[in-house]
Write an enzyme that holds these catalytic residues in place. Sequence first.
Site, PDB file in Angstrom:
ATOM      1  N   THR A   1       0.846  -1.193   0.000  1.00  0.00           N
ATOM      2  CA  THR A   1       0.000   0.000   0.000  1.00  0.00           C
ATOM      3  C   THR A   1       0.881   1.243   0.000  1.00  0.00           C
ATOM      4  O   THR A   1       1.946   1.248   0.602  1.00  0.00           O
ATOM      5  CB  THR A   1      -0.946   0.037   1.224  1.00  0.00           C
ATOM      6  OG1 THR A   1      -1.703   1.253   1.182  1.00  0.00           O
ATOM      7  CG2 THR A   1      -0.212  -0.028   2.552  1.00  0.00           C
TER       8      THR A   1
ATOM      9  N   GLY B   1      -1.437   5.410   6.503  1.00  0.00           N
ATOM     10  CA  GLY B   1      -2.530   5.276   7.468  1.00  0.00           C
ATOM     11  C   GLY B   1      -3.093   3.862   7.475  1.00  0.00           C
ATOM     12  O   GLY B   1      -3.354   3.279   8.535  1.00  0.00           O
TER      13      GLY B   1
ATOM     14  N   ASP C   1      -8.590  -2.238  -1.370  1.00  0.00           N
ATOM     15  CA  ASP C   1      -9.115  -1.030  -1.971  1.00  0.00           C
ATOM     16  C   ASP C   1     -10.335  -0.616  -1.159  1.00  0.00           C
ATOM     17  O   ASP C   1     -11.169  -1.444  -0.825  1.00  0.00           O
ATOM     18  CB  ASP C   1      -9.495  -1.269  -3.435  1.00  0.00           C
ATOM     19  CG  ASP C   1      -9.421   0.019  -4.218  1.00  0.00           C
ATOM     20  OD1 ASP C   1      -8.358   0.656  -4.198  1.00  0.00           O
ATOM     21  OD2 ASP C   1     -10.432   0.410  -4.829  1.00  0.00           O
TER      22      ASP C   1
ATOM     23  N   HIS D   1     -14.711  -0.422   8.484  1.00  0.00           N
ATOM     24  CA  HIS D   1     -14.681  -1.265   7.287  1.00  0.00           C
ATOM     25  C   HIS D   1     -13.386  -2.073   7.228  1.00  0.00           C
ATOM     26  O   HIS D   1     -13.396  -3.274   7.033  1.00  0.00           O
ATOM     27  CB  HIS D   1     -14.810  -0.344   6.063  1.00  0.00           C
ATOM     28  CG  HIS D   1     -13.974   0.902   6.181  1.00  0.00           C
ATOM     29  ND1 HIS D   1     -14.107   1.784   7.216  1.00  0.00           N
ATOM     30  CD2 HIS D   1     -12.932   1.372   5.443  1.00  0.00           C
ATOM     31  CE1 HIS D   1     -13.217   2.751   7.101  1.00  0.00           C
ATOM     32  NE2 HIS D   1     -12.491   2.525   6.029  1.00  0.00           N
ATOM     33  N   ARG D   2     -12.250  -1.378   7.425  1.00  0.00           N
ATOM     34  CA  ARG D   2     -10.949  -2.075   7.346  1.00  0.00           C
ATOM     35  C   ARG D   2     -10.805  -3.070   8.487  1.00  0.00           C
ATOM     36  O   ARG D   2     -10.348  -4.193   8.294  1.00  0.00           O
ATOM     37  CB  ARG D   2      -9.808  -1.038   7.384  1.00  0.00           C
ATOM     38  CG  ARG D   2      -8.409  -1.626   7.305  1.00  0.00           C
ATOM     39  CD  ARG D   2      -7.377  -0.590   6.940  1.00  0.00           C
ATOM     40  NE  ARG D   2      -7.717   0.068   5.691  1.00  0.00           N
ATOM     41  CZ  ARG D   2      -8.314   1.265   5.603  1.00  0.00           C
ATOM     42  NH1 ARG D   2      -8.566   1.986   6.683  1.00  0.00           N
ATOM     43  NH2 ARG D   2      -8.646   1.761   4.433  1.00  0.00           N
TER      44      ARG D   2
HETATM   45  P1  ITT Z   1      -3.402   2.130  -1.732  1.00  0.00           P
HETATM   46  O1  ITT Z   1      -1.974   2.399  -2.101  1.00  0.00           O
HETATM   47  O2  ITT Z   1      -3.545   1.053  -0.699  1.00  0.00           O
HETATM   48  O3  ITT Z   1      -4.290   1.913  -2.919  1.00  0.00           O
HETATM   49  P2  ITT Z   1      -4.921   4.612  -1.425  1.00  0.00           P
HETATM   50  O4  ITT Z   1      -4.762   5.758  -0.468  1.00  0.00           O
HETATM   51  O5  ITT Z   1      -4.810   4.885  -2.905  1.00  0.00           O
HETATM   52  O6  ITT Z   1      -3.880   3.479  -0.974  1.00  0.00           O
HETATM   53  P3  ITT Z   1      -7.690   3.616  -1.711  1.00  0.00           P
HETATM   54  O7  ITT Z   1      -7.687   3.802  -3.193  1.00  0.00           O
HETATM   55  O8  ITT Z   1      -8.137   2.303  -1.172  1.00  0.00           O
HETATM   56  O9  ITT Z   1      -6.251   3.904  -1.070  1.00  0.00           O
HETATM   57  O10 ITT Z   1      -8.548   4.719  -0.971  1.00  0.00           O
HETATM   58  C1  ITT Z   1      -9.326   5.655  -1.653  1.00  0.00           C
HETATM   59  C2  ITT Z   1      -9.417   6.921  -0.849  1.00  0.00           C
HETATM   60  O11 ITT Z   1     -10.242   6.693   0.278  1.00  0.00           O
HETATM   61  C3  ITT Z   1      -8.093   7.471  -0.360  1.00  0.00           C
HETATM   62  O12 ITT Z   1      -8.079   8.871  -0.626  1.00  0.00           O
HETATM   63  C4  ITT Z   1      -8.101   7.224   1.120  1.00  0.00           C
HETATM   64  O13 ITT Z   1      -7.470   8.282   1.814  1.00  0.00           O
HETATM   65  C5  ITT Z   1      -9.604   7.152   1.449  1.00  0.00           C
HETATM   66  N1  ITT Z   1      -9.785   6.168   2.512  1.00  0.00           N
HETATM   67  C6  ITT Z   1      -9.545   4.838   2.438  1.00  0.00           C
HETATM   68  N2  ITT Z   1      -9.749   4.257   3.636  1.00  0.00           N
HETATM   69  C7  ITT Z   1     -10.122   5.244   4.477  1.00  0.00           C
HETATM   70  C8  ITT Z   1     -10.429   5.287   5.851  1.00  0.00           C
HETATM   71  O14 ITT Z   1     -10.376   4.204   6.617  1.00  0.00           O
HETATM   72  N3  ITT Z   1     -10.751   6.471   6.396  1.00  0.00           N
HETATM   73  C9  ITT Z   1     -10.789   7.585   5.653  1.00  0.00           C
HETATM   74  N4  ITT Z   1     -10.493   7.640   4.346  1.00  0.00           N
HETATM   75  C10 ITT Z   1     -10.158   6.473   3.764  1.00  0.00           C
END
Ligand code: ITT
Length: 197
Positions: free
Chosen positions: A8, A12, A77, A180-181
Amino acid sequence: MATLNFLTGNSGKLAEAQTLFGPLGWEIQAFEVDGEVPDVIEPQSDNLTTVALAKIAQAVELLASQNRLEESLLVEDSGLFIDALPEFPGVYSAHVLQSIGCDGILRLLDNQRTAYFLTVAALWTGEAVEVFIGRCDGTISTEIKGEGGFGYDPIFIPDESEDGRTFAEMTHEEKSAYSHRGRALRALFDYLDEDGA
Ligand code: ITT
């Protein structure tokens, strides 16, 4: 202690997985190639599972290229889905956060503020791919609140929050208990545990 690689670019997500798995006896290790988190291409898709499966396919190729195919590896994701804005930001959550931010989301909403987060986690077990899904229902706050967490955490209040705190006002442990996570990763842990891994 068993080790699980996590690919990832989001520190966070990594910290939350470490908080959750550490006490269960698992070390979550950032997956890096030549000291860097490798880029993976996220396909254009309106489906988080499709994106997670595309990420794990690329991650498995990277493991293979390093002769580490027997190791386990996780990708996930996630997206925020707001009922008043169908499918938005959803799979476009990262792009929307960068472009209009939490402020922009607040400006788009009126009275209807229900929303949910979804996580699709894809695990390479060393032999096959398994998928785990977690969902967290809640509401979008009327203002940005809290310094913790990341992404949309300062505007998301999970239904379990008795005092109206956003995820950004919670510790990692509290957020993981409802998030969710947390749900997707606990299902994944149960699978690993049952599998005797
Ligand atoms: P990866 O490298 O794991 O893909 P990413 O930040 O691109 O990391 P995602 O595409 O899964 O992750 O996330 C889409 C967006 O949703 C991203 O801007 C995150 O900051 C936000 N997001 C994901 N999980 C979240 C959470 O638990 N709380 C708040 N925002 C979240």
